[in-house]
Structure formats: structure tokens, C-alpha cells
Design a protein around this motif. Structure first.
Motif, mmCIF file in Angstrom:
data_model
loop_
_atom_site.group_PDB
_atom_site.id
_atom_site.type_symbol
_atom_site.label_atom_id
_atom_site.label_comp_id
_atom_site.label_asym_id
_atom_site.label_seq_id
_atom_site.Cartn_x
_atom_site.Cartn_y
_atom_site.Cartn_z
ATOM 1 N N PHE A 75 7.062 -22.904 -6.727
ATOM 2 C CA PHE A 75 5.603 -22.994 -6.830
ATOM 3 C C PHE A 75 5.087 -24.395 -6.531
ATOM 4 O O PHE A 75 4.123 -24.592 -5.802
ATOM 5 N N ILE A 76 5.749 -25.412 -7.094
ATOM 6 C CA ILE A 76 5.275 -26.780 -6.925
ATOM 7 C C ILE A 76 5.537 -27.286 -5.513
ATOM 8 O O ILE A 76 4.751 -28.038 -4.953
ATOM 9 N N ALA A 77 6.651 -26.858 -4.907
ATOM 10 C CA ALA A 77 7.019 -27.342 -3.575
ATOM 11 C C ALA A 77 6.228 -26.670 -2.461
ATOM 12 O O ALA A 77 6.457 -26.935 -1.293
ATOM 13 N N ARG A 78 5.329 -25.782 -2.824
ATOM 14 C CA ARG A 78 4.426 -25.139 -1.875
ATOM 15 C C ARG A 78 5.118 -24.094 -0.992
ATOM 16 O O ARG A 78 4.618 -23.690 0.038
ATOM 17 N N ASN A 79 6.303 -23.670 -1.374
ATOM 18 C CA ASN A 79 7.009 -22.648 -0.613
ATOM 19 C C ASN A 79 6.902 -21.279 -1.254
ATOM 20 O O ASN A 79 7.555 -20.337 -0.816
ATOM 21 N N GLY A 80 6.123 -21.193 -2.321
ATOM 22 C CA GLY A 80 6.015 -19.933 -3.035
ATOM 23 C C GLY A 80 4.837 -19.110 -2.569
ATOM 24 O O GLY A 80 4.346 -19.241 -1.459
ATOM 25 N N TRP A 81 4.364 -18.268 -3.460
ATOM 26 C CA TRP A 81 3.300 -17.326 -3.107
ATOM 27 C C TRP A 81 1.972 -18.026 -2.888
ATOM 28 O O TRP A 81 1.177 -17.645 -2.054
ATOM 29 N N SER A 82 1.705 -19.048 -3.634
ATOM 30 C CA SER A 82 0.429 -19.753 -3.528
ATOM 31 C C SER A 82 0.623 -21.202 -3.940
ATOM 32 O O SER A 82 1.682 -21.580 -4.439
ATOM 33 N N TYR A 83 -0.416 -22.001 -3.705
ATOM 34 C CA TYR A 83 -0.327 -23.430 -4.027
ATOM 35 C C TYR A 83 -1.586 -23.901 -4.730
ATOM 36 O O TYR A 83 -2.696 -23.571 -4.331
ATOM 37 N N PHE A 84 -1.396 -24.686 -5.777
ATOM 38 C CA PHE A 84 -2.501 -25.348 -6.449
ATOM 39 C C PHE A 84 -2.103 -26.800 -6.681
ATOM 40 O O PHE A 84 -0.989 -27.215 -6.360
ATOM 41 N N GLU A 85 -3.008 -27.557 -7.253
ATOM 42 C CA GLU A 85 -2.720 -28.960 -7.522
ATOM 43 C C GLU A 85 -1.538 -29.097 -8.483
ATOM 44 O O GLU A 85 -1.246 -28.179 -9.261
ATOM 45 N N PRO A 86 -0.868 -30.263 -8.470
ATOM 46 C CA PRO A 86 0.357 -30.450 -9.272
ATOM 47 C C PRO A 86 0.179 -30.207 -10.763
ATOM 48 O O PRO A 86 1.095 -29.714 -11.419
ATOM 49 N N GLY A 87 -0.981 -30.556 -11.319
ATOM 50 C CA GLY A 87 -1.194 -30.375 -12.752
ATOM 51 C C GLY A 87 -1.132 -28.923 -13.167
ATOM 52 O O GLY A 87 -0.393 -28.544 -14.081
ATOM 53 N N PHE A 88 -1.894 -28.083 -12.474
ATOM 54 C CA PHE A 88 -1.892 -26.660 -12.772
ATOM 55 C C PHE A 88 -0.542 -26.039 -12.415
ATOM 56 O O PHE A 88 -0.013 -25.187 -13.142
ATOM 57 N N SER A 89 0.031 -26.476 -11.301
ATOM 58 C CA SER A 89 1.328 -25.956 -10.885
ATOM 59 C C SER A 89 2.399 -26.242 -11.924
ATOM 60 O O SER A 89 3.275 -25.407 -12.179
ATOM 61 N N ALA A 90 2.331 -27.424 -12.521
ATOM 62 C CA ALA A 90 3.323 -27.793 -13.530
ATOM 63 C C ALA A 90 3.242 -26.879 -14.748
ATOM 64 O O ALA A 90 4.266 -26.506 -15.334
ATOM 65 N N ILE A 91 2.011 -26.506 -15.138
ATOM 66 C CA ILE A 91 1.840 -25.597 -16.272
ATOM 67 C C ILE A 91 2.447 -24.236 -15.947
ATOM 68 O O ILE A 91 3.173 -23.647 -16.753
ATOM 69 N N PHE A 106 -3.072 -18.740 -19.832
ATOM 70 C CA PHE A 106 -4.485 -18.792 -20.183
ATOM 71 C C PHE A 106 -4.708 -19.419 -21.559
ATOM 72 O O PHE A 106 -5.744 -20.044 -21.797
ATOM 73 N N ILE A 107 -3.724 -19.284 -22.438
ATOM 74 C CA ILE A 107 -3.798 -19.985 -23.715
ATOM 75 C C ILE A 107 -3.764 -21.494 -23.490
ATOM 76 O O ILE A 107 -4.528 -22.246 -24.107
ATOM 77 N N SER A 108 -2.895 -21.942 -22.587
ATOM 78 C CA SER A 108 -2.790 -23.381 -22.317
ATOM 79 C C SER A 108 -4.054 -23.927 -21.671
ATOM 80 O O SER A 108 -4.497 -25.031 -21.992
ATOM 81 N N ILE A 109 -4.673 -23.137 -20.768
ATOM 82 C CA ILE A 109 -5.916 -23.576 -20.129
ATOM 83 C C ILE A 109 -7.041 -23.658 -21.162
ATOM 84 O O ILE A 109 -7.807 -24.632 -21.194
ATOM 85 N N ALA A 110 -7.137 -22.639 -22.010
ATOM 86 C CA ALA A 110 -8.158 -22.655 -23.062
ATOM 87 C C ALA A 110 -7.957 -23.848 -23.990
ATOM 88 O O ALA A 110 -8.918 -24.495 -24.415
#
Length: 378
Positions: A75-91, A106-110
Motif C-alpha cells: 500500500f505504501i509503495a504505491r504498488n497496491g490497489w490504491s495510493y494515499f499520502e504516507p500518513g493515511f497509508s501508514a495507518i 475509522f476508529i483511528s480517524i475519528a
């Protein structure tokens, strides 16, 4: 539906009670007990984190999370299904690594959202109750249910405003860069450091005229912006995000179904003008605070609100402005609740009006949740 009303009304009452108790502790004790804030964070995290199918963005994040649990997804290396910024990707990576249920995302985002809002509110603990009330009953809260990454960035951004007030650019710059690891759109706020502390709208008439013009001429202004003056703006903003919101021509013109003005827009206009009408009184009341930063954000957001409806890119930019409205309403309500004198009767009517309008908006959002569907829970 009855259960939905019960849950959200309980959340509202609980947070307002926590805010009121926090204000009481600050007022009568030098060292208030931090357990109030912990309780507030816990209640919000559980109620908001344990929802499901809350809008298009929610479903995207859920699907991304479930797909990233594949052994072949990086996910973080951008080879997965989708890509987001490193902070969200790390979660996402942290939870998918151990095959945790998607609710933890969603608990962590809240948790992050309410944590940064709480950090911000500690500077204004005297009006904690009203901050809680207007936050939950405003579109800021319901926006946070769907646009979770950017709304988390917004709450983080609130904590950087003290650097603007203190004119400390380096800490502000570093904070914005760190927030961009969660949502890159925050980088657009860097230039505003140099103007937010200025008294740009010190003349109330100018502020009112700008808001009224943006309201009355939203269609023509929108067309002029996106088809004449800034035809290349889409390329500039798209450079900050992998998704281009200008590829569809529908985003450049005012849709017919949103061109008519409903009652809600008139209510928003009335609240904006109410804040403008009372700004000098608020500045005199809050002598030790720099309200110009919040007021400038509010006026810019009010203007953009009426002309950004047909552009997803401009809506994204405006999120950092228009969502300050609940803070300005909190300042206004606390002042009205504290002042006594010849305007006391008028102030009571004004307070009642603000409470009723906010509750009407709150219940309307629950019963007619639209894309955010705020009433669904696990």
C-alpha cells in the motif's frame, strides 16, 4: 431512525456536558482534571468510529482497506490497489498487517479528528460547551464523516493558527508540511500565512457586500472563474492530487439542480451576516485574542461557499475556510451569554435563534443524510 436520533442526540448532549464541565473546572480550579477531555475523546471516537457505509468516500476507504489486506498489496509503495499520502497509508498498513477489522481504520480517524479539535479547544476552554455544540450541529461534523482525510487535515490545521497569530512562520511551515503527509491539499494554505493576521475585512460593510455579491452572483461568478479567468487552474490544483477534479466538464459549470437558491442557503447567508454585524463587538469583548485570523478565514470561506458548489477542486480548498464558521458562532454565543446590559433582551432572542437554527440543521442532516448518511452504525 429513532435509534439514529437517540445516538446522535446522546452524542450531542454528552459532548456539550463535557464541554460545560471542562469550562467549570477551568473557571474554579487552577489545574482542571484532564479526565473530562479523555471522556469527550472516548465518546466521540466510539460513536463516530463505529459507523458504516457513510457516503462515497467511506466506501472507497473501506474497499481500499480490504484490498490492501491482500498478501501482494504494497500500500505504501504505491504498488497496491490504491495510493494515499504516507500518513493515511501508514495507518492502513498498521492495521492490515495484523488483519484487523476495517472498523479500526475509522476508529483511528475519528480519534485523530477529535484529538486535534480538543488540543485546539484547550486554548479556548472558556467556551468549550459552545464549541462542542456548534461543532456537532454544523456541516463541519457531517463533512468529517465522509471527507475523512481532508477533514482530519483541517482539524490539524486549526492547531497551527496560533503560529499565524504569533507570526512564527517556521513552525507554521513545518506543521503544514507534516499535515500534508495526511492530505496534500493543505499546502494551499501556506501563502495565507502572510494575510490571515491582517485586518483585511476591518470594514464591516466591505465584508457584507462581498458576501452578498457572492451569494447573488454565484452563477455568473462561477462561470467567469472556471471558463474565462482561470482555465488552467485545474492543472495547477491537480498537481497536488493524483485525482483531477477538472476532467469532467460538469465540474466547470453550475448544474441546473443546484442553481436555485433554497432556504438552507438563505439561512447560511443570515448566519454569515450575523457574524459580520457583531464582529466589532466581539473584538472589543475578546481584547486579549486575535480574532482577525478566524474572521478572515470565515469571510473568505463565506464568499467561496456560494461560488464553489460546481467545482470539486474549489470545494476542497474552501474546506479550510468555510468550516471555521462553527468557531465564529462559538465566539459569538459565548459573548452573548456573558454580556449584560441594555441589549440583554435582544441577546436572548439572538441566542435562541442560533440554537434553534443549529438544531434544525442537525436534525435535517440526520433525517435527510444524503451522501453522508450520518445515521448508520455497526
Amino acid at each position: 431512525m429513532i435509534f439514529s436520533v437517540f445516538v446522535y442526540l446522546t452524542l450531542l448532549v454528552s459532548l456539550v456536558f463535557c464541554g460545560r464541565y471542562q469550562n467549570y473546572r477551568v473557571k474554579f480550579f487552577d489545574n482542571p482534571i484532564p479526565s473530562t477531555g479523555i471522556l469527550l475523546i472516548l465518546i466521540y471516537t466510539l460513536v463516530v468510529g463505529l459507523r458504516y457505509d457513510v457516503g462515497v468516500d467511506y466506501l472507497l476507504y473501506k474497499e481500499t482497506y480490504l484490498n490492501s489486506m491482500s498478501p501482494n498489496a504494497d500500500f505504501i509503495a504505491r504498488n497496491g490497489w490504491s495510493y494515499f499520502e504516507p500518513g493515511f497509508s501508514a495507518i492502513v498498513y498498521a492495521f492490515t498487517r495484523y488483519k484487523a477489522h476495517f472498523a479500526w481504520l475509522f476508529i483511528s480517524i475519528a480519534f485523530l479528528q477529535i484529538l486535534f479539535l480538543y488540543i485546539f479547544s484547550k486554548r479556548y476552554s472558556f467556551m468549550s460547551m459552545w464549541l462542542c455544540f456548534f461543532f456537532v450541529t454544523s456541516f463541519t461534523f457531517f463533512d468529517s464523516l465522509n471527507g475523512m482525510r481532508q477533514m482530519t487535515a483541517f482539524f490539524m490545521f486549526l492547531c497551527t493558527l496560533r503560529f499565524v497569530e504569533q507570526r512564527r512562520f517556521f513552525p507554521f511551515f513545518l506543521s503544514i508540511v507534516c499535515i500534508s503527509l495526511f492530505h496534500r491539499s493543505i499546502l494551499i494554505m501556506l501563502p495565507f500565512y502572510f494575510v490571515l493576521h491582517l485586518r483585511m475585512f476591518s470594514n464591516k460593510k466591505i465584508s457584507a457586500v462581498l458576501i452578498l455579491l457572492s451569494f447573488a452572483l454565484s452563477g455568473p461568478i462561477n462561470y467567469l472563474l472556471w471558463n474565462v479567468l482561470f482555465p488552467r487552474l485545474g492543472e495547477l490544483l491537480s498537481a497536488l492530487d493524483d485525482i483531477s477534479y477538472f476532467e469532467q466538464r460538469d465540474d466547470l459549470t453550475l448544474p441546473k439542480d443546484t442553481s436555485s437558491l433554497g432556504l438552507a442557503k438563505f439561512i447560511m447567508l443570515g448566519l454569515d451576516l450575523l457574524i459580520v454585524a457583531n464582529i466589532n463587538r466581539m473584538k472589543a469583548f475578546y481584547k486579549s485574542l486575535n480574532l482577525d485570523v478566524f474572521y478572515n478565514l470565515h469571510v473568505i470561506g463565506s464568499v467561496l461557499y456560494f461560488i464553489s458548489g460546481s467545482s470539486l477542486a474549489l470545494i476542497r480548498v474552501n474546506m479550510y475556510f468555510v468550516n471555521v464558521k462553527f468557531i465564529m458562532l462559538s465566539f459569538l454565543m459565548y459573548m452573548l451569554s456573558s454580556c449584560q446590559g441594555r441589549k440583554d433582551s435582544w441577546d436572548k432572542c439572538l441566542k435562541l435563534f442560533l440554537v434553534v437554527i443549529s438544531l434544525m440543521w442537525f436534525f435535517n442532516a440526520i433525517f435527510r443524510g444524503a451522501k453522508n448518511a450520518p445515521f448508520q452504525f455497526i
